[in-house]
Design a protein around this motif. Sequence first.
Motif, PDB file in Angstrom:
ATOM      1  N   THR A  98       0.855  -1.187   0.000  1.00 52.68           N
ATOM      2  CA  THR A  98       0.000   0.000   0.000  1.00 52.68           C
ATOM      3  C   THR A  98       0.891   1.238   0.000  1.00 52.68           C
ATOM      4  OG1 THR A  98      -1.730  -1.138   1.254  1.00 52.68           O
ATOM      5  CG2 THR A  98      -1.813   1.268   1.192  1.00 52.68           C
ATOM      6  N   PRO A  99       0.763   2.134  -0.968  1.00 55.29           N
ATOM      7  CA  PRO A  99       1.610   3.333  -0.988  1.00 55.29           C
ATOM      8  C   PRO A  99       1.271   4.270   0.158  1.00 55.29           C
ATOM      9  CG  PRO A  99      -0.109   3.493  -2.643  1.00 55.29           C
ATOM     10  CD  PRO A  99      -0.202   2.103  -2.089  1.00 55.29           C
ATOM     11  N   SER A 100       2.238   5.082   0.542  1.00 50.79           N
ATOM     12  CA  SER A 100       2.003   6.069   1.601  1.00 50.79           C
ATOM     13  C   SER A 100       1.271   7.290   1.074  1.00 50.79           C
ATOM     14  CB  SER A 100       3.340   6.490   2.225  1.00 50.79           C
ATOM     15  OG  SER A 100       3.982   5.397   2.822  1.00 50.79           O
ATOM     16  N   LEU A 101       1.468   7.596  -0.221  1.00 49.05           N
ATOM     17  CA  LEU A 101       0.746   8.686  -0.882  1.00 49.05           C
ATOM     18  C   LEU A 101       0.058   8.124  -2.123  1.00 49.05           C
ATOM     19  CD1 LEU A 101       3.333  11.631  -0.672  1.00 49.05           C
ATOM     20  CD2 LEU A 101       1.283  11.297   0.730  1.00 49.05           C
ATOM     21  N   PRO A 102      -1.101   8.621  -2.467  1.00 48.88           N
ATOM     22  CA  PRO A 102      -1.844   8.052  -3.597  1.00 48.88           C
ATOM     23  C   PRO A 102      -1.113   8.135  -4.926  1.00 48.88           C
ATOM     24  CG  PRO A 102      -3.283   9.422  -2.239  1.00 48.88           C
ATOM     25  CD  PRO A 102      -1.880   9.657  -1.748  1.00 48.88           C
ATOM     26  N   ASN A 103      -0.495   9.289  -5.216  1.00 46.69           N
ATOM     27  CA  ASN A 103       0.209   9.453  -6.478  1.00 46.69           C
ATOM     28  C   ASN A 103       1.544   8.714  -6.410  1.00 46.69           C
ATOM     29  OD1 ASN A 103       2.324  10.925  -8.230  1.00 46.69           O
ATOM     30  ND2 ASN A 103       0.381  11.589  -9.092  1.00 46.69           N
ATOM     31  N   PRO A 104       1.842   7.798  -7.343  1.00 45.98           N
ATOM     32  CA  PRO A 104       3.056   6.981  -7.250  1.00 45.98           C
ATOM     33  C   PRO A 104       4.357   7.781  -7.213  1.00 45.98           C
ATOM     34  CG  PRO A 104       1.528   5.995  -8.793  1.00 45.98           C
ATOM     35  CD  PRO A 104       0.972   7.345  -8.448  1.00 45.98           C
ATOM     36  N   PHE A 105       4.453   8.851  -8.029  1.00 40.26           N
ATOM     37  CA  PHE A 105       5.717   9.591  -8.010  1.00 40.26           C
ATOM     38  C   PHE A 105       5.859  10.401  -6.725  1.00 40.26           C
ATOM     39  CE2 PHE A 105       9.265  12.200  -9.280  1.00 40.26           C
ATOM     40  CZ  PHE A 105      10.005  11.330 -10.050  1.00 40.26           C
ATOM     41  N   ASP A 106       4.766  10.920  -6.202  1.00 34.88           N
ATOM     42  CA  ASP A 106       4.811  11.588  -4.907  1.00 34.88           C
ATOM     43  C   ASP A 106       5.262  10.615  -3.818  1.00 34.88           C
ATOM     44  OD1 ASP A 106       3.951  13.953  -6.008  1.00 34.88           O
ATOM     45  OD2 ASP A 106       1.862  13.703  -5.398  1.00 34.88           O
ATOM     46  N   ASP A 107       4.821   9.374  -3.928  1.00 32.47           N
ATOM     47  CA  ASP A 107       5.233   8.344  -2.978  1.00 32.47           C
ATOM     48  C   ASP A 107       6.741   8.122  -3.048  1.00 32.47           C
ATOM     49  OD1 ASP A 107       4.194   6.084  -1.126  1.00 32.47           O
ATOM     50  OD2 ASP A 107       5.494   5.024  -2.531  1.00 32.47           O
ATOM     51  N   PHE A 108       7.289   8.097  -4.269  1.00 35.24           N
ATOM     52  CA  PHE A 108       8.747   7.967  -4.420  1.00 35.24           C
ATOM     53  C   PHE A 108       9.471   9.149  -3.781  1.00 35.24           C
ATOM     54  CE2 PHE A 108      12.536   9.134  -6.924  1.00 35.24           C
ATOM     55  CZ  PHE A 108      13.350   8.064  -6.574  1.00 35.24           C
ATOM     56  N   LEU A 109       9.011  10.361  -4.067  1.00 38.42           N
ATOM     57  CA  LEU A 109       9.652  11.554  -3.513  1.00 38.42           C
ATOM     58  C   LEU A 109       9.630  11.550  -1.990  1.00 38.42           C
ATOM     59  CD1 LEU A 109       8.276  14.323  -5.912  1.00 38.42           C
ATOM     60  CD2 LEU A 109      10.540  13.264  -5.938  1.00 38.42           C
ATOM     61  N   LEU A 110       8.548  11.079  -1.411  1.00 41.00           N
ATOM     62  CA  LEU A 110       8.431  11.021   0.034  1.00 41.00           C
ATOM     63  C   LEU A 110       9.462  10.085   0.645  1.00 41.00           C
ATOM     64  CD1 LEU A 110       6.730  11.669   2.645  1.00 41.00           C
ATOM     65  CD2 LEU A 110       5.423   9.601   2.097  1.00 41.00           C
ATOM     66  N   LYS A 111       9.763   8.994  -0.032  1.00 34.76           N
ATOM     67  CA  LYS A 111      10.579   7.926   0.551  1.00 34.76           C
ATOM     68  C   LYS A 111      12.047   7.951   0.132  1.00 34.76           C
ATOM     69  CE  LYS A 111       6.514   4.943   0.755  1.00 34.76           C
ATOM     70  NZ  LYS A 111       5.809   3.786   0.157  1.00 34.76           N
TER      71      LYS A 111
END
Length: 219
Positions: free
Chosen positions: A109-122
Amino acid sequence: MTRPARIKAALVGTALATVLTTLGTGPAHADQRWKETAAQGTALTPTNGTNHCISPDGVDLNMLLSIREPIIGPVNCRVAFAKKPWVRTFPSWGTAASAATAVYPAGYTPSLPNPFDDFLLKFLGVRVTQDIGTPQEQSVSYGPEVLRLVTPVEGLPFGTFATPAIPGLRPGPHTSTVFFRMAFEHCDGAGTDQEENCLPAGEVQYTGDTPFEVVKKRM
């Protein structure tokens, strides 16, 4: 345990197709869509006053990324000057366009809905190791600032990476290996293969051992 390099082709316009598919080395995955297509060419030897990395199709990566130092990465940009700073580029990372189109491995389950935003967060940054496995091995670490450009390609976001200037090395043959550092597991939303589509938490090897040469600067 290291993870095989994740190679994705980021095609930012026709002129950059060769450039961004050759920003590093490493084993390709079984998924043919994302195999690295190595450009053909010979190593560029920098000359006095000219540090520019020109792709096989004529794109100036130094101008594109606003870099003054020699670039090590593409197959025809593998030469730096002795004891002079240089910059490392490596393969891009892309994700699904949005939460609406994303698919993930079972249990993720991603931490943020948008996949690239999830990458940036992590994404915490990278460790770049020179001459790995030799007595001359040395590493430098950088943060998220290594992400230089985010460009949509056929509606999908791709990030292009380049380090700050890395301290120069002695003349001779060298290798450069890039490791990603992730705060949490990230999956790109582009498929359900855990190995192909995800980066684990912690440190993971992102490229193979890219060979390059350090030469004495011409007078």
